[in-house]
Design a protein around this motif. Structure first.
Motif, PDB file in Angstrom:
ATOM      1  N   MET A   1      47.424  26.371  50.462  1.00 57.90           N
ATOM      2  CA  MET A   1      46.282  26.981  49.655  1.00 57.90           C
ATOM      3  C   MET A   1      45.276  27.961  50.269  1.00 57.90           C
ATOM      4  SD  MET A   1      44.738  26.576  46.540  1.00 57.90           S
ATOM      5  CE  MET A   1      43.554  26.673  45.605  1.00 57.90           C
ATOM      6  N   GLN A   2      45.085  27.734  51.435  1.00 59.51           N
ATOM      7  CA  GLN A   2      44.283  28.442  52.105  1.00 59.51           C
ATOM      8  C   GLN A   2      45.142  29.757  52.498  1.00 59.51           C
ATOM      9  OE1 GLN A   2      43.077  27.149  56.020  1.00 59.51           O
ATOM     10  NE2 GLN A   2      41.803  28.898  56.424  1.00 59.51           N
ATOM     11  N   ALA A   3      46.271  29.929  52.659  1.00 65.00           N
ATOM     12  CA  ALA A   3      47.162  31.212  52.673  1.00 65.00           C
ATOM     13  C   ALA A   3      47.124  32.138  51.352  1.00 65.00           C
ATOM     14  CB  ALA A   3      48.526  30.747  53.369  1.00 65.00           C
ATOM     15  N   SER A   4      47.226  31.255  50.454  1.00 64.96           N
ATOM     16  CA  SER A   4      47.287  31.956  48.862  1.00 64.96           C
ATOM     17  C   SER A   4      45.846  32.599  48.896  1.00 64.96           C
ATOM     18  CB  SER A   4      47.342  30.919  47.847  1.00 64.96           C
ATOM     19  OG  SER A   4      48.816  30.208  48.121  1.00 64.96           O
ATOM     20  N   TYR A   8      45.028  36.592  48.572  1.00 63.65           N
ATOM     21  CA  TYR A   8      44.380  37.096  47.360  1.00 63.65           C
ATOM     22  C   TYR A   8      43.220  37.928  47.817  1.00 63.65           C
ATOM     23  CZ  TYR A   8      41.138  37.300  43.406  1.00 63.65           C
ATOM     24  OH  TYR A   8      40.207  37.480  42.402  1.00 63.65           O
ATOM     25  N   THR A   9      42.189  37.627  48.656  1.00 63.86           N
ATOM     26  CA  THR A   9      41.305  38.331  49.216  1.00 63.86           C
ATOM     27  C   THR A   9      41.526  39.691  50.008  1.00 63.86           C
ATOM     28  OG1 THR A   9      40.983  37.058  51.006  1.00 63.86           O
ATOM     29  CG2 THR A   9      39.793  36.163  49.382  1.00 63.86           C
ATOM     30  N   GLU A  10      42.631  39.448  50.508  1.00 65.63           N
ATOM     31  CA  GLU A  10      43.008  40.781  51.386  1.00 65.63           C
ATOM     32  C   GLU A  10      44.035  41.889  50.447  1.00 65.63           C
ATOM     33  OE1 GLU A  10      45.190  39.349  54.601  1.00 65.63           O
ATOM     34  OE2 GLU A  10      43.244  38.591  55.726  1.00 65.63           O
ATOM     35  N   SER A  11      44.595  41.470  49.328  1.00 63.66           N
ATOM     36  CA  SER A  11      45.095  42.323  48.561  1.00 63.66           C
ATOM     37  C   SER A  11      44.118  43.440  47.769  1.00 63.66           C
ATOM     38  CB  SER A  11      45.611  41.557  47.238  1.00 63.66           C
ATOM     39  OG  SER A  11      44.888  41.040  46.636  1.00 63.66           O
ATOM     40  N   SER A  12      44.607  44.256  47.362  1.00 62.90           N
ATOM     41  CA  SER A  12      43.746  45.500  46.872  1.00 62.90           C
ATOM     42  C   SER A  12      43.102  44.891  45.639  1.00 62.90           C
ATOM     43  CB  SER A  12      44.669  46.655  46.504  1.00 62.90           C
ATOM     44  OG  SER A  12      44.218  47.610  45.580  1.00 62.90           O
ATOM     45  N   LEU A  13      41.861  45.491  45.528  1.00 62.28           N
ATOM     46  CA  LEU A  13      40.810  45.107  44.429  1.00 62.28           C
ATOM     47  C   LEU A  13      41.572  45.621  42.936  1.00 62.28           C
ATOM     48  CD1 LEU A  13      38.320  43.647  43.305  1.00 62.28           C
ATOM     49  CD2 LEU A  13      37.122  45.725  44.041  1.00 62.28           C
ATOM     50  N   VAL A  14      41.942  46.809  43.263  1.00 63.59           N
ATOM     51  CA  VAL A  14      42.406  47.719  42.043  1.00 63.59           C
ATOM     52  C   VAL A  14      43.591  47.008  41.553  1.00 63.59           C
ATOM     53  CG1 VAL A  14      43.646  50.008  41.682  1.00 63.59           C
ATOM     54  CG2 VAL A  14      41.692  50.118  42.816  1.00 63.59           C
ATOM     55  N   LEU A  15      44.554  46.400  42.367  1.00 59.09           N
ATOM     56  CA  LEU A  15      45.675  45.931  42.123  1.00 59.09           C
ATOM     57  C   LEU A  15      45.345  44.471  41.239  1.00 59.09           C
ATOM     58  CD1 LEU A  15      48.760  45.207  42.027  1.00 59.09           C
ATOM     59  CD2 LEU A  15      48.526  44.087  44.092  1.00 59.09           C
ATOM     60  N   ARG A  16      44.441  43.687  41.999  1.00 58.03           N
ATOM     61  CA  ARG A  16      43.702  42.328  41.150  1.00 58.03           C
ATOM     62  C   ARG A  16      43.377  42.871  39.743  1.00 58.03           C
ATOM     63  NH1 ARG A  16      39.823  40.014  45.473  1.00 58.03           N
ATOM     64  NH2 ARG A  16      40.123  41.999  46.601  1.00 58.03           N
ATOM     65  N   ILE A  17      42.288  43.659  39.729  1.00 60.17           N
ATOM     66  CA  ILE A  17      41.804  44.012  38.525  1.00 60.17           C
ATOM     67  C   ILE A  17      42.911  44.328  37.281  1.00 60.17           C
ATOM     68  CG2 ILE A  17      40.114  45.728  37.319  1.00 60.17           C
ATOM     69  CD1 ILE A  17      38.759  45.654  39.808  1.00 60.17           C
ATOM     70  N   THR A  18      43.741  45.156  37.773  1.00 56.79           N
ATOM     71  CA  THR A  18      44.973  45.680  37.052  1.00 56.79           C
ATOM     72  C   THR A  18      45.582  44.477  36.394  1.00 56.79           C
ATOM     73  OG1 THR A  18      45.156  47.843  38.072  1.00 56.79           O
ATOM     74  CG2 THR A  18      47.001  47.195  36.632  1.00 56.79           C
ATOM     75  N   VAL A  19      46.001  43.512  37.476  1.00 60.85           N
ATOM     76  CA  VAL A  19      46.592  42.346  36.996  1.00 60.85           C
ATOM     77  C   VAL A  19      46.054  41.426  36.065  1.00 60.85           C
ATOM     78  CG1 VAL A  19      47.583  40.339  37.713  1.00 60.85           C
ATOM     79  CG2 VAL A  19      48.126  42.024  39.035  1.00 60.85           C
ATOM     80  N   ALA A  20      44.453  41.560  36.150  1.00 65.75           N
ATOM     81  CA  ALA A  20      43.678  40.484  35.491  1.00 65.75           C
ATOM     82  C   ALA A  20      43.501  41.137  33.987  1.00 65.75           C
ATOM     83  CB  ALA A  20      42.258  40.618  35.766  1.00 65.75           C
TER      84      ALA A  20
END
Length: 417
Positions: A1-4, A8-20
């Motif tokens: 869980m901690q690794a996930s 998540y926090t270290e991935s690109s914000l742009v990528l996370r927003i696009t996926v969302a």
């Protein structure tokens, strides 16, 4: 869980927003209203967090920004630089409003019928001017009077700047500034934490909106991006006109400026592009004294692209609720947007707070901010590229004016006939 969570926090914000955004659209189209309603509180939490950050980020950033120099440094060059940035940002706001009013992004899209939307009653120009100076400091903060909050921040910032040079109060003023800078850093830390939550809130809000309206939301957001880029190109054309009027070589400028502009487009960071901009200015032959002062300052306070984004976002939100902006609201958007972009922090997501700031001033629905955040990457690239272009254009024009004045000063006085 901690690794996930770390991944998540270290991935690109742009990528996370696009996926969302994509997942929100899919959930809205196929998951069913009951599932979408279950996620609704997550979207409401995001809206509350954005509102929570508006006052501290404007107050502390502006006070800190005013105190980055000293009073002795405010001379001819400083006045020209500030005048250029204020004028170009105000023109950018006007261009954004004009283009958006002509092309009407957001028309046909609607918010949830249950959403509470408050639109300020039309105020006279005298009331708008008077509202800049709050009669009660705490009331200005409680009522989200952004003109009053900006006035408070700039006034106290200038007073602190003056006190820092006082032999009697200098030490105390410097300690106060350290506290303000610490609070500003704390605000930025909170903001970075909110940015980690941002994709979750975006998913919930986009899913709810799409579930209610279907593909109308997707079409409206695509139209918003198109309108923004039209406005960016119009403003870039005004840059070119200003350079031609100053006698600058436009082809020479484009040849050297394209590298920092492309860098800004890719990185979405005016500050991150600064080393490339400084190198380009040197290659253009701009005075070192001029570009070493203007470009670092511009990376902090010159946000023409952000100004256009704010203006178009305001028209978009007004069209969504079906209440076109009146003249006084447009005046307030130009004033608040011009001043607010000066205090925009050089971090991803700060433009979202500035949009929310302007919306709070003119009574536009904060619900649309999250929808606009979903296309943040697309609009951010173009807006940042325009910011850097404006910095280099200002450095070029001001450098030429400084050279002209230096030549005039070097000319011998005419002998009497």
């Amino acid at each position: 869980m901690q690794a996930s969570f770390k991944a998540y926090t270290e991935s690109s914000l742009v990528l996370r927003i696009t996926v969302a955004l994509v997942l929100g659209i899919l959930a809205g189209l196929f998951a069913g209203q009951s599932v979408v309603d279950w996620f609704a509180p997550f979207g409401e939490l995001l809206l509350r967090l954005l509102k929570f950050l508006i006052v501290p980020i404007v107050l502390f950033t502006l006070i800190s920004g005013v105190n980055q120099g000293d009073t002795a440094g405010v001379g001819r060059l400083g006045k020209k630089t500030v005048l250029w940035y204020l004028l170009s940002t105000a023109v950018a706001m006007i261009v954004g409003i004009a283009v958006a009013s002509l092309l009407s992004p957001g028309t046909g899209m609607q918010l949830d019928n249950a959403a509470a939307v408050e639109v300020n009653a039309q105020a006279s120009i005298v009331q708008v001017v008077l509202s800049i100076v709050p009669d009660n400091l705490f009331a200005a903060f409680a009522q989200m009077n952004m003109l009053g909050i900006i006035f408070t921040a700039v006034t106290f910032g200038l007073a602190l700047l003056k006190l820092r040079e006082s032999p009697v109060h200098g030490d105390a003023a410097r300690q106060v500034l350290k506290v303000v800078e610490g609070l500003n850093e704390a605000t930025m830390l909170i903001m970075r934490a909110v940015l980690h939550y941002l994709p979750i809130g975006i998913f919930a809000i986009v899913a709810g909106t799409v579930a209610q309206q279907g593909t109308a939301t997707i079409t409206s957001l695509a139209g918003m991006v198109m309108v923004l880029y039209v406005a960016l190109f119009v403003h870039a054309g005004l840059y070119g006109l200003a350079m031609l009027m100053s006698g600058a070589n436009l082809g020479h400028f484009i040849r050297h400026a394209r590298t920092p502009v492309v860098t800004a487009f890719a990185t979405q960071s005016s500050s991150g592009s600064l080393p490339v901009s400084l190198n380009a200015a040197s290659n253009m032959g701009i005075s070192h004294r001029v570009y070493s002062f203007i470009l670092p300052l511009g990376a902090t306070i010159n946000m023409d692209g952000a100004a256009i984004r704010i203006a178009i976002s305001a028209v978009f939100a007004a069209n969504v609720i079906g209440v076109p902006l009146d003249l006084m609201q447009m005046v307030q958007i130009v004033i608040v947007g011009t001043l607010a972009t000066i205090g925009t922090a050089g971090v991803p997501g700060a433009g979202i707070i500035m949009i929310a700031t302007v919306f709070a001033q003119v009574g536009l629905p904060i619900e649309t901010v999250a929808l606009l955040t979903a296309i943040d990457a697309l609009v951010g690239m173009g807006a940042t590229a325009l910011n850097v272009t404006g910095d280099l254009v200002g450095a070029t024009i001001i450098s030429r004016s400084e050279a002209d004045e230096s030549e005039d000063a070097a000319l011998p006085a005419s002998s009497p006939a």
